[in-house]
Design a protein around this motif. Structure first.
Motif, short mmCIF file in Angstrom:
data_model
loop_
_atom_site.label_atom_id
_atom_site.label_comp_id
_atom_site.label_asym_id
_atom_site.label_seq_id
_atom_site.Cartn_x
_atom_site.Cartn_y
_atom_site.Cartn_z
N LEU A 169 81.75 -7.93 109.92
CA LEU A 169 82.43 -6.96 111.20
C LEU A 169 83.21 -5.79 110.35
O LEU A 169 84.07 -6.06 109.35
CB LEU A 169 83.43 -7.64 111.77
N PRO A 170 82.83 -4.67 110.83
CA PRO A 170 83.57 -3.61 109.93
C PRO A 170 84.99 -3.51 110.25
O PRO A 170 85.59 -3.77 111.36
CB PRO A 170 82.88 -2.04 110.56
N ALA A 171 85.65 -2.91 109.40
CA ALA A 171 87.20 -2.92 109.30
C ALA A 171 87.65 -1.87 110.19
O ALA A 171 88.99 -2.07 110.86
CB ALA A 171 87.81 -2.61 108.06
N ARG A 176 91.21 -5.71 107.81
CA ARG A 176 91.24 -7.04 107.24
C ARG A 176 92.80 -7.55 106.96
O ARG A 176 92.82 -8.68 106.74
CB ARG A 176 90.55 -6.91 105.75
N ASN A 177 93.78 -6.59 107.27
CA ASN A 177 95.17 -7.31 107.08
C ASN A 177 95.50 -8.22 108.21
O ASN A 177 96.22 -9.07 108.11
CB ASN A 177 96.15 -6.27 106.66
N VAL A 178 94.85 -7.72 109.36
CA VAL A 178 95.25 -8.65 110.64
C VAL A 178 94.27 -9.85 110.31
O VAL A 178 94.92 -11.08 110.64
CB VAL A 178 94.61 -7.80 112.03
N ILE A 269 74.64 -2.13 116.80
CA ILE A 269 75.68 -1.14 117.18
C ILE A 269 76.54 -0.98 115.88
O ILE A 269 77.05 0.12 115.56
CB ILE A 269 76.75 -1.35 118.42
N ASP A 270 77.01 -2.03 115.26
CA ASP A 270 77.95 -2.02 114.07
C ASP A 270 77.02 -1.31 112.99
O ASP A 270 77.84 -0.42 112.25
CB ASP A 270 78.20 -3.16 113.58
N LYS A 478 87.05 7.74 110.74
CA LYS A 478 86.49 7.89 109.20
C LYS A 478 86.73 6.38 108.67
O LYS A 478 87.50 5.87 108.79
CB LYS A 478 87.28 8.67 108.30
N ALA A 479 85.58 6.09 108.04
CA ALA A 479 85.73 4.71 107.18
C ALA A 479 86.21 3.66 107.85
O ALA A 479 85.75 3.29 108.92
CB ALA A 479 86.24 5.06 105.89
N ASP A 480 87.28 3.03 107.31
CA ASP A 480 87.92 1.91 108.07
C ASP A 480 89.08 2.05 108.92
O ASP A 480 89.58 1.14 109.32
CB ASP A 480 88.49 1.01 106.72
#
Ligand SMILES: Cc1cc2nc3c(=O)[nH]c(=O)nc-3n(C[C@H](O)[C@H](O)[C@H](O)COP(=O)(O)OP(=O)(O)OC[C@H]3O[C@@H](n4cnc5c(N)ncnc54)[C@H](O)[C@@H]3O)c2cc1C
Ligand code: SF4
Ligand code: SF4
Ligand code: SF4
Length: 561
Positions: A169-171, A176-178, A269-270, A478-480
């Motif tokens: 799953l994309p961040a 990832r801290n969650v 979709i991801d 953007k990105a994460d």
């Protein structure tokens, strides 16, 4: 003895002199009902209950009510497609209650405040249960087993907990801290976890059977489904799940200018959104299914979360719903494009809906890569006997397999894979394991009837707009960077106040004040049915005003015996 209070005008010498109860041929009764949001939640949550606590300002109580079913609310509040909201009665009135927003808020708040899960004490001589896989199904089973007083031990082949949530799953959807914080919080209740230990390689079913009283299998589905077009495949095929694994681990994907992603689920979709973030200019999603539409049956629609589909489109992804791929266009062994065709729906001789290519509607899409993201099957290593040649493990509603003491759930079993479903599977299996270990018979489920929209008295509810989570602009995505952010306490309290409280008394006093015979008495302490009211049948003449004026369908009239 409860103190009972009669409404202000019910004074002795007034209407109480007449015992109007003798006139009655119908009587009102309290009918605590199942809210449709509750019935629709695959994890088994009761949003009505925690929304009521939020409205009262009892946030920790709200979280405890939530984690009675789902120990990962900060996760599900972010990624669940929230079928609870699709079925919310408020959706017929103005807009559904933002249940996932409340769930996410409570999950985050528990982590911030360090609230503890409620646990039964474990004495020295407890039975041990093995759990395979530290994804949502395994974590949920271990959590519920620990709460039931067992000692679970999770075997996980990777080095961290979280399953597919961590590896694919994309961040930007699940920071990832969650995930780290919620997994750590859950495992902190005393769950043993053995990393780098794979069933079928480091440990066998036989060994587990010797050392543990029961086994719960939740290895997920990690083997991409076979994909080719008329037998052909490009030599440099990148499968969607592997591409997501690369993005999550290294923040990069193979170089390309354009891509066609095949599939209509969350993975497709991801992949498309990740490619856009990686700088791929031209990204297409080709799917047999339709765009999500409340008017269409769910099996006709793309299975990805509707809000993710909408965000993908905002980010520049082109979706080709209702299309199939008829031909791969190869130069040498490399893909340079696909031929697509519009699909039409026809009923076959048995009346089943089939999708068939609509000849003459073919078109060519020139792309550098064709990426299948059409779902996964279970890897059967170590489970050959149980799988018996099938792609998934077969279980009943409680996760029981044909083998005594062996239970399974989550993506390794048939059906639509979602985090909430995996969590629900883990909980049901824990209940079944408990019954098995006690030698008890488990009672079959009984579907409670949900409170329908027509059961509510809407005159008592104002029209109010739904709160929406703040969302990043397309330029900021953007990105994460997490696309959606949490709502604050004030907005969550306001949103909780929009809940109709379907089927549960909301202590509005209507029945108490409006009964013309003063036949509704108010109690000092809350009763078992969740209300503060009882009927005094000596005076109730069965007029039905209380049932009519109850906003939430909690009172019904039944025939007098
Ligand atoms: C790209 C993608 C996006 C998704 N998006 C969403 C979404 O937005 N919302 C949603 O609700 N669902 C989503 N899903 C589905 C959801 O992630 C799954 O339904 C859920 O994670 C299933 O949980 P599980 O515990 O059954 O399996 P998994 O999460 O797959 O966990 C299984 C665990 O078992 C371990 N394991 C496997 N084999 C062994 C073995 N032999 N021995 C020991 N350990 C083993 C694995 O390493 C893994 O940690 C998505 C799935 C994908 C692939
Ligand atoms: S887990 Fe999903 S369905 Fe259940 S209450 Fe949360 S958002 Fe709704
Ligand atoms: S109005 Fe409240 S209780 Fe009723 S379905 Fe919606 S969230 Fe559930
Ligand atoms: S009328 Fe109000 S107080 Fe009476 S049962 Fe219904 S919700 Fe509760």
């Amino acid at each position: 003895m409860q103190k009972l209070t009669r409404a202000a005008y019910g004074l002795p010498g007034g209407s109480l002199a007449f015992k109007t109860g003798a006139w009655r041929n119908e009587r009102p009764v309290h009918r605590p009902g199942h809210a449709p949001c509750h019935a629709a939640c695959p994890a088994g949550e009761n949003p009505q209950a925690y929304l009521a606590h939020i409205e009262q300002g009892e946030l920790q109580q709200a979280w405890l009510s939530l984690v009675d079913m789902n120990p990962l609310p900060a996760v599900t509040g972010r990624v669940c497609p929230h079928p609870c909201e699709s079925d919310c009665n408020r959706g017929h009135y103005d807009e559904a209650v933002c249940i996932h927003g409340a769930e996410r808020f409570l999950g985050d708040e528990a982590l911030r405040c360090g609230w503890d899960y409620q646990l039964a004490p474990v004495d020295g001589d407890v039975q041990r249960v093995a759990v395979i896989g530290a994804g949502p199904a395994g974590l949920s089973a271990a959590y519920h087993l620990r709460r039931l007083g067992y000692q679970p031990c999770i075997f996980e082949r990777e080095s961290l907990a979280g399953g597919i949530l961590r590896t694919a799953l994309p961040a930007y959807r699940l920071p990832r801290n969650v995930l780290d914080a919620e997994c750590e919080h859950l495992l902190g209740i005393g769950i043993e976890l053995r990393f780098h230990t794979a069933l079928g390689k480091d440990v066998s079913m036989r060994e587990l059977g010797d050392d543990f009283s029961a086994v719960f299998l939740a290895p997920g589905a990690h083997k991409p489904r076979e994909w080719n077009v008329e037998g052909s495949q490009p030599c440099d095929l990148h499968e969607g799940l592997h591409l997501l694994n690369q993005w999550v681990e290294f923040g990069a994907v193979p170089s390309m200018q354009s891509a066609a992603v095949i599939g209509g689920g969350n993975s497709a979709i991801d992949v498309a959104r990740v490619l856009r973030r990686a700088g791929v200019e031209d990204v297409h999603v080709i799917t047999h299914r339709e765009l999500p539409d409340a008017e269409l049956p769910p099996h006709a629609c793309m299975t990805a979360n509707p809000r993710e589909i909408a965000q993908a489109v905002e980010e520049g992804v082109t979706i080709h719903p209702h299309h199939g791929v008829t031909r791969l266009i190869l130069r040498g062994e490399h893909a340079v494009g696909v031929e697509m065709v519009h699909m039409k729906k026809l009923f076959d001789a048995e009346g089943h809906l089939q999708r068939v290519p609509f000849e003459g509607t073919e078109s060519v899409l020139h792309v550098d890569q064709v990426i299948p993201a059409i779902g996964q099957e279970m890897e059967t290593g170590g489970l050959e006997e149980l799988a018996a040649g099938r792609a998934f493990l077969q279980t009943d509603h409680w996760g029981r397999t044909e083998h005594d003491g062996v239970f399974a759930g989550g993506d390794a079993t048939p059906g639509a894979g979602t985090v909430a479903r995996a969590i629900g599977d883990g909980r049901r299996a824990a209940t079944a394991i408990d019954a098995f270990l006690r030698g008890q018979h488990i009672t079959e489920r009984q579907e409670a009837e949900s409170i329908a929209y027509q059961d509510l008295n809407l005159l008592y509810y104002d029209h109010l707009p739904r709160v929406e989570e703040p969302i990043l602009s397309v330029e900021e995505r953007k990105a994460d960077a997490e696309v959606e952010s949490s709502l604050d306490a004030g907005r969550i309290a306001a949103e909780a106040g929009r809940c109709f409280s379907c089927g549960q008394c909301l202590a509005c006093d209507n029945c108490w004040t409006l009964c013309p015979d003063n036949a509704v008495l108010k109690t000092e302490k809350i009763l078992e049915d969740g209300s503060f009211y009882v009927f005094d049948y000596d005076y109730c003449k069965g007029c039905g005003i209380c049932a009519d004026e109850c906003p939430c369908g909690f009172i019904i009239m039944v025939e007098e015996e």
